[in-house]
Enzyme design. Structure first.
Site, short mmCIF file in Angstrom:
data_model
loop_
_atom_site.label_atom_id
_atom_site.label_comp_id
_atom_site.label_asym_id
_atom_site.label_seq_id
_atom_site.Cartn_x
_atom_site.Cartn_y
_atom_site.Cartn_z
N GLU A 91 -17.91 11.40 15.90
CA GLU A 91 -16.95 12.22 16.27
C GLU A 91 -16.63 13.48 15.26
O GLU A 91 -16.99 12.86 13.51
CB GLU A 91 -15.34 11.24 16.34
CG GLU A 91 -15.12 10.55 16.86
CD GLU A 91 -13.88 9.62 17.58
OE1 GLU A 91 -13.75 9.65 19.19
OE2 GLU A 91 -12.97 9.24 16.39
N CYS A 104 -13.88 18.61 10.71
CA CYS A 104 -13.47 17.34 9.49
C CYS A 104 -15.50 16.44 10.46
O CYS A 104 -15.21 16.30 11.68
CB CYS A 104 -12.49 17.07 10.52
SG CYS A 104 -12.81 14.82 9.32
N CYS A 118 -8.51 1.02 7.82
CA CYS A 118 -9.59 2.15 8.65
C CYS A 118 -10.32 1.41 9.77
O CYS A 118 -11.04 0.24 9.22
CB CYS A 118 -10.77 2.66 7.43
SG CYS A 118 -11.53 3.95 8.33
N GLY A 165 -17.53 7.42 8.58
CA GLY A 165 -18.95 6.87 7.17
C GLY A 165 -18.33 7.28 5.70
O GLY A 165 -17.00 8.40 5.63
N ASN A 302 -2.06 5.85 10.42
CA ASN A 302 -2.38 5.91 11.11
C ASN A 302 -2.68 4.56 12.15
O ASN A 302 -3.64 4.02 12.04
CB ASN A 302 -3.79 6.67 12.24
CG ASN A 302 -3.47 8.11 11.50
OD1 ASN A 302 -2.31 8.65 12.17
ND2 ASN A 302 -4.02 8.97 10.86
N1 SAH Z 1 -15.40 7.49 3.90
C1 SAH Z 1 -14.50 8.67 2.88
C2 SAH Z 1 -14.78 9.18 3.70
C3 SAH Z 1 -13.87 9.26 5.22
S1 SAH Z 1 -12.81 8.45 5.65
C4 SAH Z 1 -13.43 8.30 2.35
O1 SAH Z 1 -13.15 6.31 1.93
O2 SAH Z 1 -12.89 9.04 1.51
C5 SAH Z 1 -11.43 10.14 5.10
C6 SAH Z 1 -10.04 9.97 4.43
O3 SAH Z 1 -9.25 9.42 5.67
C7 SAH Z 1 -9.98 9.22 3.71
O4 SAH Z 1 -9.42 8.96 2.60
C8 SAH Z 1 -9.43 7.71 4.44
O5 SAH Z 1 -8.57 6.57 3.17
C9 SAH Z 1 -7.98 7.91 5.45
N2 SAH Z 1 -7.76 6.87 6.06
C10 SAH Z 1 -8.93 6.01 6.65
N3 SAH Z 1 -8.26 5.46 7.69
C11 SAH Z 1 -7.09 5.43 7.21
C12 SAH Z 1 -5.67 5.53 8.64
N4 SAH Z 1 -5.75 4.56 9.37
N5 SAH Z 1 -4.75 6.86 8.24
C13 SAH Z 1 -4.80 7.79 7.54
N6 SAH Z 1 -5.90 7.27 7.05
C14 SAH Z 1 -7.29 7.13 7.26
FE1 SF4 Z 2 -13.08 2.69 3.79
FE2 SF4 Z 2 -15.11 3.66 4.57
FE3 SF4 Z 2 -12.71 4.39 6.40
FE4 SF4 Z 2 -13.98 5.92 4.62
S1 SF4 Z 2 -14.87 5.61 6.33
S2 SF4 Z 2 -11.85 4.80 4.62
S3 SF4 Z 2 -15.09 4.38 2.90
S4 SF4 Z 2 -13.91 1.69 5.77
#
Ligand code: SAH
Ligand code: SF4
Length: 383
Positions: A91, A104, A118, A165, A302
């Site tokens: 996405e 993004c 996540c 990712g 979320n």
């Molecule tokens: N893997 C990288 C980038 C992708 S995630 C990382 O972890 O930084 C991007 C951001 O979304 C990260 O800060 C992650 O912690 C946050 N994130 C992931 N799942 C989430 C959720 N369910 N609610 C809010 N933020 C979330």
């Molecule tokens: Fe963690 Fe991967 Fe989700 Fe980033 S994308 S918050 S590293 S599981």
């Protein structure tokens, strides 16, 4: 096999052209046609010699991603779902704001880090995206938006690698993609406006600072190792002390004088006053004197059912932010954008079992209509 020219940064494209017996300035022209004008058909590249266009047709292509669906949120956020083969989808989300347009983008199909909060992490890891697939998200979005907004100038001013990712686990493909984003002959984005977000892969943070320093966001989520081990399993490999030192080293090369710490607010887990106080201590322990060192971005969680976690109440988020702000730490609370179309952080889940039907399924659920797009594939848009 035909080469996908979206895979190449300018130097690599110049080498490719050299092998075809062409000078570097031809590569520059080709690069500009692809990225600045959004061309994918060599016949459209009118100032390239016909002989070169013919040569290119035999060996190269500009390979776009297959679009599965497009969702437009009430707040203008657009989410695109792309098919990357073998039942995987990724996405890309466009977030319009008054003074900027942020894209993004995803770096992997799935993710191997497995953070508890996540949904991409829960889905597991499928594969790394190629640099062409990473660039193709920007290429598509920029030129799609220019066309639909009828604008000649740039629409996307910022790119954040915060989609699906862990970008630093796909380092080799992310670097050429970043170079294309920054190149003045392509998108010409400022290093300060391209952000890599990482869960904290320390050696790759060091490499990035040397090879392609862009703005950095670090997903912190906890003030202590015990809690972070539980939320971000990678912490067991690179604990907070190593991570914070790596942040300090990064700042020596960074285009901005701060690192953004992302902190996902989880009700009763990491959102208590004591956690905020511990964060203040943590930052003070590592901050170099007199420098703006970090900013906090509190992200309301979320929720998704498999996580078993809940979002902190808005008052809790405010109280938490207040403790950080009172300690002199710049803190913002992220506005949730596009949550009506599941485009908010961590809601990106691209496991598509039945790819041909997914657009229609979403359309039915949401009472949207399906309209044909130029690719001939069905695309879902809002009523
Ligand atoms: N893997 C990288 C980038 C992708 S995630 C990382 O972890 O930084 C991007 C951001 O979304 C990260 O800060 C992650 O912690 C946050 N994130 C992931 N799942 C989430 C959720 N369910 N609610 C809010 N933020 C979330
Ligand atoms: Fe963690 Fe991967 Fe989700 Fe980033 S994308 S918050 S590293 S599981």
């Amino acid at each position: 096999m035909t080469a996908n020219l979206l895979d190449y940064d300018l130097d690599t494209l110049a080498l490719f052209c050299e092998r075809l017996g062409e000078k570097r300035f031809r590569a520059v022209q080709l690069f500009r046609w692809i990225h600045q004008k959004g061309a994918s058909n060599f016949d459209d590249m009118s100032d390239l010699a016909k002989s070169l266009r013919e040569k290119l047709k035999g060996v190269a292509q500009v390979k776009a991603l297959d679009l599965i669906s497009q969702h437009i949120s009430a707040d203008g956020t657009i989410k695109w779902l792309f098919d990357v083969g073998a039942g995987n989808a990724i996405e890309t989300v466009f977030i319009p704001e008054e003074d900027r347009g942020t894209l993004c983008i995803s770096s992997q199909a799935g993710c191997a880090i497995g953070c508890r909060f996540c949904s991409t992490g829960h889905q597991g890891f499928s594969r790394n995206l190629t640099s062409g697939e990473i660039v193709a998200q920007l290429w598509f979005a920029e030129h799609f938006l220019r066309k639909h907004l009828q604008r000649d100038e740039r629409v996307i001013s910022n790119v954040v690698m915060m989609g699906m990712g862990e970008p630093l686990q796909n380092y080799a493909e992310v670097i050429p993609a970043l170079r294309v984003m920054l190149d003045d002959h392509a998108y010409g984005l400022s290093r300060r406006r391209v952000t890599v977000s990482t869960s904290g892969i320390v050696p790759k943070m060091d490499l990035l600072s040397e090879q392609c320093p862009v703005a950095l966001a670090v997903s912190l989520h906890a003030p202590t190792d015990a809690l972070r081990d539980d939320l971000v399993p990678l912490n067991k490999k690179y604990p907070l002390d190593e991570l914070m030192q790596a942040c300090n080293r990064y700042l020596e090369h960074a285009p901005r004088d701060f690192i953004t710490f992302e902190y996902c607010m989880l009700n009763g887990v990491n959102d208590q006053a004591e956690h905020a106080q511990q964060l203040v201590q943590l930052v003070r322990r590592y901050a170099s004197a007199g420098r703006v060192w970090c900013k906090f971005n509190l992200i309301p969680f979320n929720p998704f059912p498999a996580s078993g976690l809940r979002c902190s109440a808005p008052q809790q988020v405010q109280a938490f932010a207040r403790i950080l702000i009172d300690a002199g730490i710049v803190t913002t609370v992220r506005k949730t954008r596009g949550d009506d179309i599941d485009a908010a952080c961590g809601q990106l889940a691209g496991d598509v079992k039945d790819r041909t039907r997914v657009g229609e399924r979403i359309a039915r659920q949401r009472n949207w209509t399906i309209t044909p797009v130029p690719t001939g594939k069905p695309v879902v848009t809002e009523n």
